[in-house]
Enzyme design. Sequence first.
Site, PDB file in Angstrom:
ATOM      1  N   ASP A  38       0.826  -1.279   0.023  1.00 22.38           N
ATOM      2  CA  ASP A  38       0.198   0.056  -0.100  1.00 22.38           C
ATOM      3  C   ASP A  38       0.881   1.150  -0.161  1.00 22.38           C
ATOM      4  O   ASP A  38       1.953   1.418   0.768  1.00 22.38           O
ATOM      5  CB  ASP A  38      -0.970   0.064   1.089  1.00 22.38           C
ATOM      6  CG  ASP A  38      -2.264   0.697   0.885  1.00 22.38           C
ATOM      7  OD1 ASP A  38      -3.331   0.180   0.828  1.00 22.38           O
ATOM      8  OD2 ASP A  38      -2.044   2.012   0.784  1.00 22.38           O
ATOM      9  N   ASP A  73       4.325   2.168  -5.238  1.00 21.23           N
ATOM     10  CA  ASP A  73       3.269   2.673  -6.068  1.00 21.23           C
ATOM     11  C   ASP A  73       3.124   1.485  -7.102  1.00 21.23           C
ATOM     12  O   ASP A  73       3.895   1.205  -7.924  1.00 21.23           O
ATOM     13  CB  ASP A  73       3.668   3.801  -6.915  1.00 21.23           C
ATOM     14  CG  ASP A  73       2.667   4.358  -7.588  1.00 21.23           C
ATOM     15  OD1 ASP A  73       1.726   3.602  -8.099  1.00 21.23           O
ATOM     16  OD2 ASP A  73       2.931   5.548  -8.130  1.00 21.23           O
ATOM     17  N   ASN A 100      -5.666  -4.737  -6.536  1.00 19.27           N
ATOM     18  CA  ASN A 100      -6.834  -4.258  -5.705  1.00 19.27           C
ATOM     19  C   ASN A 100      -6.696  -2.712  -5.501  1.00 19.27           C
ATOM     20  O   ASN A 100      -7.725  -2.039  -5.491  1.00 19.27           O
ATOM     21  CB  ASN A 100      -7.218  -4.945  -4.135  1.00 19.27           C
ATOM     22  CG  ASN A 100      -8.014  -4.061  -3.273  1.00 19.27           C
ATOM     23  OD1 ASN A 100      -9.121  -4.186  -3.407  1.00 19.27           O
ATOM     24  ND2 ASN A 100      -7.381  -3.425  -2.372  1.00 19.27           N
ATOM     25  N   TYR A 172     -12.550   6.691 -14.158  1.00 18.33           N
ATOM     26  CA  TYR A 172     -12.720   5.333 -13.317  1.00 18.33           C
ATOM     27  C   TYR A 172     -13.249   4.144 -13.987  1.00 18.33           C
ATOM     28  O   TYR A 172     -12.959   3.162 -14.130  1.00 18.33           O
ATOM     29  CB  TYR A 172     -13.598   5.435 -11.952  1.00 18.33           C
ATOM     30  CG  TYR A 172     -13.664   4.501 -11.181  1.00 18.33           C
ATOM     31  CD1 TYR A 172     -12.444   4.064 -10.145  1.00 18.33           C
ATOM     32  CD2 TYR A 172     -14.851   3.970 -10.732  1.00 18.33           C
ATOM     33  CE1 TYR A 172     -12.596   3.085  -9.336  1.00 18.33           C
ATOM     34  CE2 TYR A 172     -14.953   2.920 -10.130  1.00 18.33           C
ATOM     35  CZ  TYR A 172     -13.930   2.435  -9.229  1.00 18.33           C
ATOM     36  OH  TYR A 172     -14.028   1.481  -8.126  1.00 18.33           O
ATOM     37  N   LYS A 176     -11.955   0.731 -15.161  1.00 18.58           N
ATOM     38  CA  LYS A 176     -12.280  -0.589 -14.936  1.00 18.58           C
ATOM     39  C   LYS A 176     -12.830  -1.508 -15.832  1.00 18.58           C
ATOM     40  O   LYS A 176     -12.787  -2.804 -15.615  1.00 18.58           O
ATOM     41  CB  LYS A 176     -13.477  -0.435 -13.857  1.00 18.58           C
ATOM     42  CG  LYS A 176     -13.192   0.157 -12.377  1.00 18.58           C
ATOM     43  CD  LYS A 176     -11.827  -0.714 -11.662  1.00 18.58           C
ATOM     44  CE  LYS A 176     -11.717  -0.267 -10.251  1.00 18.58           C
ATOM     45  NZ  LYS A 176     -10.639  -1.037  -9.693  1.00 18.58           N
ATOM     46  N   THR A 206     -16.600   1.225   2.366  1.00 20.38           N
ATOM     47  CA  THR A 206     -15.332   1.494   2.771  1.00 20.38           C
ATOM     48  C   THR A 206     -15.207   3.210   2.479  1.00 20.38           C
ATOM     49  O   THR A 206     -16.070   3.669   2.043  1.00 20.38           O
ATOM     50  CB  THR A 206     -14.361   1.004   1.763  1.00 20.38           C
ATOM     51  OG1 THR A 206     -14.605   1.543   0.333  1.00 20.38           O
ATOM     52  CG2 THR A 206     -14.478  -0.245   1.615  1.00 20.38           C
TER      53      THR A 206
HETATM   54  N1  LIG Z   1     -15.825  -0.152  -2.077  1.00 17.65           N
HETATM   55  C1  LIG Z   1     -16.432  -0.563  -3.305  1.00 17.65           C
HETATM   56  O1  LIG Z   1     -17.773  -0.669  -2.975  1.00 17.65           O
HETATM   57  C2  LIG Z   1     -15.913  -0.822  -4.664  1.00 17.65           C
HETATM   58  C3  LIG Z   1     -16.669  -0.942  -5.638  1.00 17.65           C
HETATM   59  C4  LIG Z   1     -16.057  -1.311  -6.748  1.00 17.65           C
HETATM   60  C5  LIG Z   1     -14.747  -1.413  -7.075  1.00 17.65           C
HETATM   61  N2  LIG Z   1     -13.999  -1.258  -5.663  1.00 17.65           N
HETATM   62  C6  LIG Z   1     -12.471  -1.350  -5.910  1.00 17.65           C
HETATM   63  O2  LIG Z   1     -12.047  -2.038  -4.835  1.00 17.65           O
HETATM   64  C7  LIG Z   1     -10.534  -1.742  -4.535  1.00 17.65           C
HETATM   65  C8  LIG Z   1     -10.510  -1.363  -3.234  1.00 17.65           C
HETATM   66  O3  LIG Z   1     -11.294  -0.204  -3.007  1.00 17.65           O
HETATM   67  P1  LIG Z   1     -11.796   0.194  -1.442  1.00 17.65           P
HETATM   68  O4  LIG Z   1     -13.181   0.429  -1.580  1.00 17.65           O
HETATM   69  O5  LIG Z   1     -11.110  -0.739  -0.611  1.00 17.65           O
HETATM   70  O6  LIG Z   1     -10.918   1.665  -1.372  1.00 17.65           O
HETATM   71  P2  LIG Z   1      -9.751   2.019  -0.098  1.00 17.65           P
HETATM   72  O7  LIG Z   1      -9.522   3.586  -0.475  1.00 17.65           O
HETATM   73  O8  LIG Z   1     -10.425   1.977   0.987  1.00 17.65           O
HETATM   74  O9  LIG Z   1      -8.758   1.064  -0.721  1.00 17.65           O
HETATM   75  C9  LIG Z   1      -7.939   1.349  -1.653  1.00 17.65           C
HETATM   76  C10 LIG Z   1      -6.302   1.302  -1.249  1.00 17.65           C
HETATM   77  O10 LIG Z   1      -5.626   1.423  -2.426  1.00 17.65           O
HETATM   78  C11 LIG Z   1      -4.354   1.821  -1.932  1.00 17.65           C
HETATM   79  N3  LIG Z   1      -3.439   2.655  -3.045  1.00 17.65           N
HETATM   80  C12 LIG Z   1      -4.159   3.675  -3.823  1.00 17.65           C
HETATM   81  N4  LIG Z   1      -3.339   3.991  -5.153  1.00 17.65           N
HETATM   82  C13 LIG Z   1      -2.250   3.088  -4.776  1.00 17.65           C
HETATM   83  C14 LIG Z   1      -0.772   2.894  -5.433  1.00 17.65           C
HETATM   84  N5  LIG Z   1      -0.723   3.821  -6.414  1.00 17.65           N
HETATM   85  N6  LIG Z   1      -0.257   1.895  -5.057  1.00 17.65           N
HETATM   86  C15 LIG Z   1      -0.370   1.364  -3.963  1.00 17.65           C
HETATM   87  N7  LIG Z   1      -1.546   1.381  -3.133  1.00 17.65           N
HETATM   88  C16 LIG Z   1      -2.461   2.165  -3.538  1.00 17.65           C
HETATM   89  C17 LIG Z   1      -4.876   3.217  -0.747  1.00 17.65           C
HETATM   90  O11 LIG Z   1      -3.775   3.547  -0.011  1.00 17.65           O
HETATM   91  C18 LIG Z   1      -5.907   2.343  -0.095  1.00 17.65           C
HETATM   92  O12 LIG Z   1      -5.191   1.619   0.860  1.00 17.65           O
HETATM   93  C19 LIG Z   1     -10.426  -0.639  -5.595  1.00 17.65           C
HETATM   94  O13 LIG Z   1      -9.873  -1.051  -6.889  1.00 17.65           O
HETATM   95  C20 LIG Z   1     -11.742   0.035  -5.902  1.00 17.65           C
HETATM   96  O14 LIG Z   1     -11.877   0.733  -7.281  1.00 17.65           O
HETATM   97  C21 LIG Z   1     -14.564  -0.860  -4.680  1.00 17.65           C
END
Ligand SMILES: NC(=O)c1ccc[n+]([C@@H]2O[C@H](COP(=O)([O-])OP(=O)(O)OC[C@H]3O[C@@H](n4cnc5c(N)ncnc54)[C@H](O)[C@@H]3O)[C@@H](O)[C@H]2O)c1
Length: 299
Positions: A38, A73, A100, A172, A176, A206
């Site tokens: 992360d 990253d 993720n 986004y 995706k 989240t």
């Molecule tokens: N929460 C939802 O309902 C939902 C729905 C569809 C898709 N998603 C996808 O699920 C994944 C997780 O989302 P979440 O809801 O847990 O969000 P979140 O913000 O809680 O977690 C995302 C994590 O990714 C890390 N991150 C961001 N850019 C980064 C990089 N360049 N390198 C390393 N780490 C990085 C962030 O620091 C964060 O800890 C994402 O890809 C998001 O797009 C989530």
Amino acid sequence: MARLCEDRVAIVTGAARGVGREHALLLAKHGAKIVVNDLGGAVDGTGADKSQAQLVAEEIIAAGGEAVVNGDDVSSWNGAKNMIDQAVDTFGKLDILVNNAGILRDRMLVNMTEEEWDSVIQVHLKGTFAPARHAAAYWRVRSKETDGPVNGRIINTSSTSGIYGNVGQTNYGAAKAGIAAFTIIAARELRRIGVTVNAISPTAYTRMTDSLREYTEEEIEIRDPRWVSPTVVYLASEAAHDITGRVIQAGAGQVAVCEGWRRGAEIEQMADPEALGSRIREMCGQVRKNSGMDGFELD
Ligand SMILES: NC(=O)c1ccc[n+]([C@@H]2O[C@H](COP(=O)([O-])OP(=O)(O)OC[C@H]3O[C@@H](n4cnc5c(N)ncnc54)[C@H](O)[C@@H]3O)[C@@H](O)[C@H]2O)c1
């Protein structure tokens, strides 16, 4: 409970919080050794802080598992390579890559800036490609050495925004949808060395989604990110060797296998645009509409 990933080595990107944290904890509970990646930025991707990832690694170790932190990253070519190398150097191999990590920069198309577009495409799309590319190269070498299937697993993260469409998220959603297409193509390419590539489309409460609207306690519980991770653990296991190129929705009480683009009505080609136009209109009336994630249907 059977431990599905005993002695397997997994990288989970964006694992400091939210959905990724649950993937890391459940994979560890199933016996996997984890690289907790992360960058630790804000939801829009700004900033960096390894402390949350450190807490996840400590939680895994306290429960008797093995974990290390990686602060690269995911969208950096060299950072992604470093992450794969760290897994192999620390635990001796890599079996599972869960892509993720993600950020949000929502804006209506007419107002979206170049920076908002570029940063979201960069983190999601290149942040899926770069780790997958280096992991695939590693597995290809391993498959030559072992002369057999390597049982590698890539699990990417798509979204209903990409596969159905959501207003305010051209950046986004395009990323995706790109990840869904990437998944299918990579699955076809890597099948011969025993690597499966699938994607999940999560729904979870989240920091990314908690401000979208008011949620009841019951809605928050059903959207707890821990409900997304059992699908990932199964896809990551050796047992899932025959599931590849799939996009699976998980969370908010349901798991669903998505069906992708397919040809609908068709006619022989025509030279006259006006005559062709009326036939296209007819065909549009014969096929299902491309519906949005909120049930909105394009005319
Ligand atoms: N929460 C939802 O309902 C939902 C729905 C569809 C898709 N998603 C996808 O699920 C994944 C997780 O989302 P979440 O809801 O847990 O969000 P979140 O913000 O809680 O977690 C995302 C994590 O990714 C890390 N991150 C961001 N850019 C980064 C990089 N360049 N390198 C390393 N780490 C990085 C962030 O620091 C964060 O800890 C994402 O890809 C998001 O797009 C989530």
